[in-house]
Design a protein around this motif. Structure first.
Motif, PDB file in Angstrom:
ATOM      1  N   HIS A   2      69.869  -3.713  53.496  1.00  0.00           N
ATOM      2  CA  HIS A   2      69.122  -2.754  52.703  1.00  0.00           C
ATOM      3  C   HIS A   2      68.650  -1.604  53.579  1.00  0.00           C
ATOM      4  CE1 HIS A   2      65.409  -4.617  54.186  1.00  0.00           C
ATOM      5  NE2 HIS A   2      64.802  -3.534  53.775  1.00  0.00           N
ATOM      6  N   ILE A   3      68.582  -0.456  52.957  1.00  0.00           N
ATOM      7  CA  ILE A   3      68.142   0.767  53.623  1.00  0.00           C
ATOM      8  C   ILE A   3      67.170   1.448  52.670  1.00  0.00           C
ATOM      9  CG2 ILE A   3      68.863   3.065  54.382  1.00  0.00           C
ATOM     10  CD1 ILE A   3      71.484   1.867  55.263  1.00  0.00           C
ATOM     11  N   LEU A   4      66.096   1.956  53.211  1.00  0.00           N
ATOM     12  CA  LEU A   4      65.170   2.698  52.378  1.00  0.00           C
ATOM     13  C   LEU A   4      65.749   4.083  52.087  1.00  0.00           C
ATOM     14  CD1 LEU A   4      61.742   1.805  54.003  1.00  0.00           C
ATOM     15  CD2 LEU A   4      62.780   0.847  51.947  1.00  0.00           C
ATOM     16  N   LYS A   5      65.557   4.524  50.848  1.00  0.00           N
ATOM     17  CA  LYS A   5      66.098   5.816  50.419  1.00  0.00           C
ATOM     18  C   LYS A   5      65.587   6.934  51.318  1.00  0.00           C
ATOM     19  CE  LYS A   5      64.442   7.825  46.681  1.00  0.00           C
ATOM     20  NZ  LYS A   5      64.188   8.206  45.281  1.00  0.00           N
ATOM     21  N   THR A  14      69.051  16.135  54.110  1.00  0.00           N
ATOM     22  CA  THR A  14      68.585  16.531  52.768  1.00  0.00           C
ATOM     23  C   THR A  14      69.112  15.542  51.734  1.00  0.00           C
ATOM     24  OG1 THR A  14      70.486  17.919  52.205  1.00  0.00           O
ATOM     25  CG2 THR A  14      68.663  19.002  53.361  1.00  0.00           C
ATOM     26  N   GLY A  15      68.410  15.460  50.622  1.00  0.00           N
ATOM     27  CA  GLY A  15      68.875  14.625  49.518  1.00  0.00           C
ATOM     28  C   GLY A  15      70.176  15.142  48.936  1.00  0.00           C
ATOM     29  N   THR A  16      70.355  16.460  48.960  1.00  0.00           N
ATOM     30  CA  THR A  16      71.588  17.060  48.447  1.00  0.00           C
ATOM     31  C   THR A  16      72.785  16.663  49.303  1.00  0.00           C
ATOM     32  OG1 THR A  16      70.346  18.924  47.555  1.00  0.00           O
ATOM     33  CG2 THR A  16      72.703  19.244  47.851  1.00  0.00           C
ATOM     34  N   ALA A  17      72.618  16.684  50.618  1.00  0.00           N
ATOM     35  CA  ALA A  17      73.709  16.285  51.515  1.00  0.00           C
ATOM     36  C   ALA A  17      74.072  14.823  51.301  1.00  0.00           C
ATOM     37  CB  ALA A  17      73.314  16.534  52.972  1.00  0.00           C
ATOM     38  N   LEU A  18      73.056  13.974  51.148  1.00  0.00           N
ATOM     39  CA  LEU A  18      73.297  12.559  50.892  1.00  0.00           C
ATOM     40  C   LEU A  18      74.039  12.376  49.573  1.00  0.00           C
ATOM     41  CD1 LEU A  18      72.828   9.581  51.714  1.00  0.00           C
ATOM     42  CD2 LEU A  18      70.671   9.696  50.440  1.00  0.00           C
ATOM     43  N   ALA A  19      73.595  13.071  48.548  1.00  0.00           N
ATOM     44  CA  ALA A  19      74.238  12.971  47.232  1.00  0.00           C
ATOM     45  C   ALA A  19      75.700  13.393  47.309  1.00  0.00           C
ATOM     46  CB  ALA A  19      73.486  13.832  46.217  1.00  0.00           C
ATOM     47  N   VAL A  21      77.792  13.331  49.843  1.00  0.00           N
ATOM     48  CA  VAL A  21      78.594  12.332  50.558  1.00  0.00           C
ATOM     49  C   VAL A  21      78.829  11.096  49.695  1.00  0.00           C
ATOM     50  CG1 VAL A  21      78.488  10.683  52.476  1.00  0.00           C
ATOM     51  CG2 VAL A  21      78.039  13.092  52.879  1.00  0.00           C
ATOM     52  N   LEU A  22      77.829  10.723  48.915  1.00  0.00           N
ATOM     53  CA  LEU A  22      77.940   9.512  48.104  1.00  0.00           C
ATOM     54  C   LEU A  22      78.594   9.755  46.746  1.00  0.00           C
ATOM     55  CD1 LEU A  22      74.517   7.853  48.921  1.00  0.00           C
ATOM     56  CD2 LEU A  22      76.748   7.408  49.953  1.00  0.00           C
ATOM     57  N   GLY A  23      78.865  11.013  46.422  1.00  0.00           N
ATOM     58  CA  GLY A  23      79.556  11.324  45.172  1.00  0.00           C
ATOM     59  C   GLY A  23      78.680  11.230  43.940  1.00  0.00           C
ATOM     60  N   VAL A  24      77.399  11.550  44.105  1.00  0.00           N
ATOM     61  CA  VAL A  24      76.466  11.540  42.980  1.00  0.00           C
ATOM     62  C   VAL A  24      75.701  12.859  42.986  1.00  0.00           C
ATOM     63  CG1 VAL A  24      76.202   9.031  42.971  1.00  0.00           C
ATOM     64  CG2 VAL A  24      74.623  10.412  44.308  1.00  0.00           C
ATOM     65  N   THR A  25      74.910  13.085  41.947  1.00  0.00           N
ATOM     66  CA  THR A  25      74.080  14.285  41.901  1.00  0.00           C
ATOM     67  C   THR A  25      72.785  14.054  42.666  1.00  0.00           C
ATOM     68  OG1 THR A  25      72.938  13.615  39.886  1.00  0.00           O
ATOM     69  CG2 THR A  25      75.004  14.892  39.622  1.00  0.00           C
ATOM     70  N   LYS A  26      72.161  15.157  43.052  1.00  0.00           N
ATOM     71  CA  LYS A  26      70.870  15.012  43.736  1.00  0.00           C
ATOM     72  C   LYS A  26      69.814  14.435  42.793  1.00  0.00           C
ATOM     73  CE  LYS A  26      69.643  19.851  43.076  1.00  0.00           C
ATOM     74  NZ  LYS A  26      69.318  21.109  43.733  1.00  0.00           N
ATOM     75  N   GLN A  27      69.999  14.656  41.479  1.00  0.00           N
ATOM     76  CA  GLN A  27      69.072  14.076  40.507  1.00  0.00           C
ATOM     77  C   GLN A  27      69.211  12.550  40.474  1.00  0.00           C
ATOM     78  OE1 GLN A  27      71.113  16.662  39.843  1.00  0.00           O
ATOM     79  NE2 GLN A  27      69.720  18.352  39.436  1.00  0.00           N
ATOM     80  N   ALA A  28      70.441  12.064  40.632  1.00  0.00           N
ATOM     81  CA  ALA A  28      70.647  10.607  40.671  1.00  0.00           C
ATOM     82  C   ALA A  28      69.927  10.011  41.876  1.00  0.00           C
ATOM     83  CB  ALA A  28      72.132  10.279  40.719  1.00  0.00           C
TER      84      ALA A  28
END
Length: 72
Positions: A2-5, A14-19, A21-28
């Motif tokens: 497990h990893i904390l968000k 940034t949350g946008t960069a993470l989104a 890479v993971l193929g989701v929206t920043k809102q997700a």
């Protein structure tokens, strides 16, 4: 595993960069619970192993600190 968000976002900067890479929206990402969903832990590990390693280390360090405080 497990990893904390917050640590995954910190590793990605940034949350946008993470989104992205993971193929989701920043809102997700913003709607996820505090712990990164397991599927996305695996995706992060396979797509950005360095980010995964940083996030994992930060999460482990925080867990150790919390255990030390509980023991005191």
């Amino acid at each position: 595993m497990h990893i904390l968000k917050k640590h995954a976002i910190q590793a990605a900067k940034t949350g946008t960069a993470l989104a992205n890479v993971l193929g989701v929206t920043k809102q997700a990402v913003s709607r996820w619970p505090d712990v990164l969903p397991e599927l996305y832990c695996y995706r992060l590990r396979s797509r950005k192993p360095r980010w995964y390693a940083v996030a994992r280390k930060l999460t482990e360090e925080q867990s150790q600190q919390e255990q030390q405080l509980e023991a005191a």
